[in-house]
Design an enzyme around this catalytic site. Structure first.
Site, short mmCIF file in Angstrom:
data_model
loop_
_atom_site.label_atom_id
_atom_site.label_comp_id
_atom_site.label_asym_id
_atom_site.label_seq_id
_atom_site.Cartn_x
_atom_site.Cartn_y
_atom_site.Cartn_z
N TYR A 167 2.85 12.93 -3.42
CA TYR A 167 1.76 12.85 -4.39
C TYR A 167 1.83 14.03 -5.36
O TYR A 167 1.75 13.86 -6.58
CB TYR A 167 0.41 12.83 -3.68
CG TYR A 167 -0.77 12.71 -4.61
CD1 TYR A 167 -1.18 11.46 -5.09
CD2 TYR A 167 -1.46 13.84 -5.04
CE1 TYR A 167 -2.25 11.35 -5.96
CE2 TYR A 167 -2.53 13.74 -5.91
CZ TYR A 167 -2.93 12.49 -6.36
OH TYR A 167 -3.99 12.39 -7.24
N THR A 200 -13.59 9.07 -2.71
CA THR A 200 -13.02 7.75 -2.92
C THR A 200 -12.27 7.33 -1.66
O THR A 200 -12.08 8.12 -0.74
CB THR A 200 -12.03 7.74 -4.11
OG1 THR A 200 -10.93 8.61 -3.79
CG2 THR A 200 -12.68 8.19 -5.40
N ASN A 213 -4.75 5.33 -14.39
CA ASN A 213 -5.49 5.79 -13.23
C ASN A 213 -4.87 5.32 -11.91
O ASN A 213 -5.01 5.98 -10.89
CB ASN A 213 -6.95 5.30 -13.33
CG ASN A 213 -7.72 5.49 -12.04
OD1 ASN A 213 -8.06 6.60 -11.67
ND2 ASN A 213 -7.98 4.38 -11.34
N SER A 240 -3.98 15.76 -11.41
CA SER A 240 -4.61 16.44 -10.28
C SER A 240 -4.27 17.91 -10.33
O SER A 240 -3.24 18.31 -10.88
CB SER A 240 -4.09 15.83 -8.97
OG SER A 240 -4.52 16.59 -7.85
N ARG A 286 -4.38 -4.84 -9.27
CA ARG A 286 -3.37 -5.70 -8.65
C ARG A 286 -3.98 -7.00 -8.15
O ARG A 286 -3.41 -8.08 -8.30
CB ARG A 286 -2.70 -4.98 -7.47
CG ARG A 286 -1.71 -3.93 -7.87
CD ARG A 286 -1.07 -3.30 -6.65
NE ARG A 286 -2.05 -2.64 -5.79
CZ ARG A 286 -1.77 -2.03 -4.66
NH1 ARG A 286 -0.52 -2.00 -4.23
NH2 ARG A 286 -2.71 -1.45 -3.95
N ASN A 338 -10.58 -1.44 -10.48
CA ASN A 338 -11.53 -2.27 -9.73
C ASN A 338 -12.44 -1.48 -8.79
O ASN A 338 -13.38 -2.04 -8.25
CB ASN A 338 -10.78 -3.34 -8.93
CG ASN A 338 -9.90 -2.76 -7.85
OD1 ASN A 338 -8.91 -2.11 -8.17
ND2 ASN A 338 -10.23 -2.99 -6.60
N ASP A 394 0.04 -5.15 -11.79
CA ASP A 394 0.67 -4.37 -10.73
C ASP A 394 1.65 -3.44 -11.43
O ASP A 394 2.65 -3.90 -12.00
CB ASP A 394 1.39 -5.28 -9.74
CG ASP A 394 2.09 -4.52 -8.62
OD1 ASP A 394 2.26 -3.28 -8.74
OD2 ASP A 394 2.49 -5.16 -7.64
N LYS A 442 2.76 13.93 -9.43
CA LYS A 442 1.85 14.41 -10.47
C LYS A 442 2.48 15.54 -11.28
O LYS A 442 2.26 15.64 -12.50
CB LYS A 442 0.53 14.87 -9.84
CG LYS A 442 -0.29 13.73 -9.23
CD LYS A 442 -0.65 12.66 -10.25
CE LYS A 442 -1.54 11.58 -9.65
NZ LYS A 442 -1.90 10.52 -10.64
N VAL A 480 -12.67 13.94 -5.49
CA VAL A 480 -13.71 12.90 -5.59
C VAL A 480 -13.82 12.10 -4.30
O VAL A 480 -12.83 11.87 -3.59
CB VAL A 480 -13.41 11.96 -6.78
CG1 VAL A 480 -14.47 10.89 -6.92
CG2 VAL A 480 -13.30 12.78 -8.08
#
Length: 309
Positions: A233, A266, A96, A177, A43, A20, A69, A237, A264
């Site tokens: 994180y 974001t 993603n 990543s 979600r 989204n 979700d 990954k 990026v």
């Protein structure tokens, strides 16, 4: 909520998790622009439906929304049932959806012009140092990060695997990543074990994640060779990369690859990244649309194949 859109019989069908906003939304835009029928998932139903409407207003009609979700088993099952009934197959799965696994000390949704000015003149290292200074690692956030980024993604893959196998050219792209590379693990024995995909098992990955959380709770991250900053994180990954390689070996009929979109701009990076979402998404979409019978079990950086280490 689903949109009823006609699909050519040979149309490729893609699912994008976390679609989204940010990179996910741009992946949906670029796939739809390439003639792929896209199921955008999120979600939040209101935000997901609004994202689809935004794409349709831009002339991309072959996009629909379905709630997902990735940490909720019934939600995953509903998506799988919908895809089976509607299409009978899935050609592309782009995982993603992810979280950072830390607590933010600033508002991550602040994308005001002043925030962009803040980073002008900063190089990548300085931007990362700033980002590290405005988050805090906690055990609860770390546990949630692993449950979302590793286990949530894994459960989506497991549920949709039969549909991918029903495709003549099924592909999985796990958005990864450079923070998932094995060089971030300072335990040489563990690093080698995670790189030995011929012997590595899912059960061993579960043990690795349990050990990480125990070491986190005990304040032993540095002593045990884990990365300190954004540790959950990075570990999520690293293990997702490893799982992707296991999956690629187990299912040679599929293309299973990992793609690093880059650093990026974001919400996740509190808009500190130098790349636009469009640029980041292009690095993911390039992997999703590789020629048939291409590479599998690989890591891609800037759209090019690169080492996992």
């Amino acid at each position: 909520m689903e949109g009823a859109i006609p699909n050519p019989p040979n149309a490729r069908i893609a699912v994008v998790t976390g679609g989204n906003k940010g990179i996910g939304l741009e992946v949906c835009r670029q796939l739809a622009g390439a003639g792929v029928t896209v199921v955008l998932t999120a979600r939040d139903e209101t935000r997901g439906a609004a994202a689809v409407e935004k794409l349709r207003e831009a002339g991309l009609s072959d996009v629909m929304f379905h709630q997902l979700d990735i940490t909720d088993a019934p939600s995953i099952a509903r998506l799988a049932d919908f895809l089976k009934a509607r299409f009978g197959k899935l050609d592309i799965l782009i995982n993603n959806a992810a979280i950072v696994g830390v607590e933010y000390l600033l508002d991550p949704f602040d994308s005001s012009p002043t925030s962009e000015e803040k980073f002008s003149g900063m190089d990548k290292r300085q931007r990362i140092e700033w980002l590290t200074s405005v988050v805090r690692g906690t055990y609860d956030a770390a546990r949630e990060g692993l449950q979302t980024n590793y286990y949530g993604t894994k459960h989506v893959i497991e549920a949709l695997l039969p549909l991918l196998q029903a495709s003549s050219d099924g592909r999985i792209v796990n958005v990864s990543s450079e923070w998932g590379l094995l060089r971030l693990i300072n335990n040489e024995e563990l690093k080698q074990e995670l790189n030995d995909v011929e012997k590595l098992t899912e059960a061993r990955l579960d043990e690795v994640l349990d050990t990480f959380l125990n070491d986190f709770k005990a304040g032993e991250l540095e002593a045990r060779g884990w990365p300190e900053h954004f540790s959950a994180y990075k570990v999520s990954k690293v293990t997702m990369n490893a799982y992707s390689r296991i999956l690629a070996r187990r299912h040679p009929e599929l293309r299973v690859n990992c793609a690093h979109p880059g650093y990026v701009n974001t919400d996740m990076t509190i808009h500190s990244g130098p790349l636009t979402p469009e640029e980041g998404a292009a690095n993911v979409v390039k992997v999703a649309l590789l020629p048939e019978a291409g590479v599998t079990g690989a890591f891609f950086e800037d759209g090019e194949e690169a080492p996992f280490v």
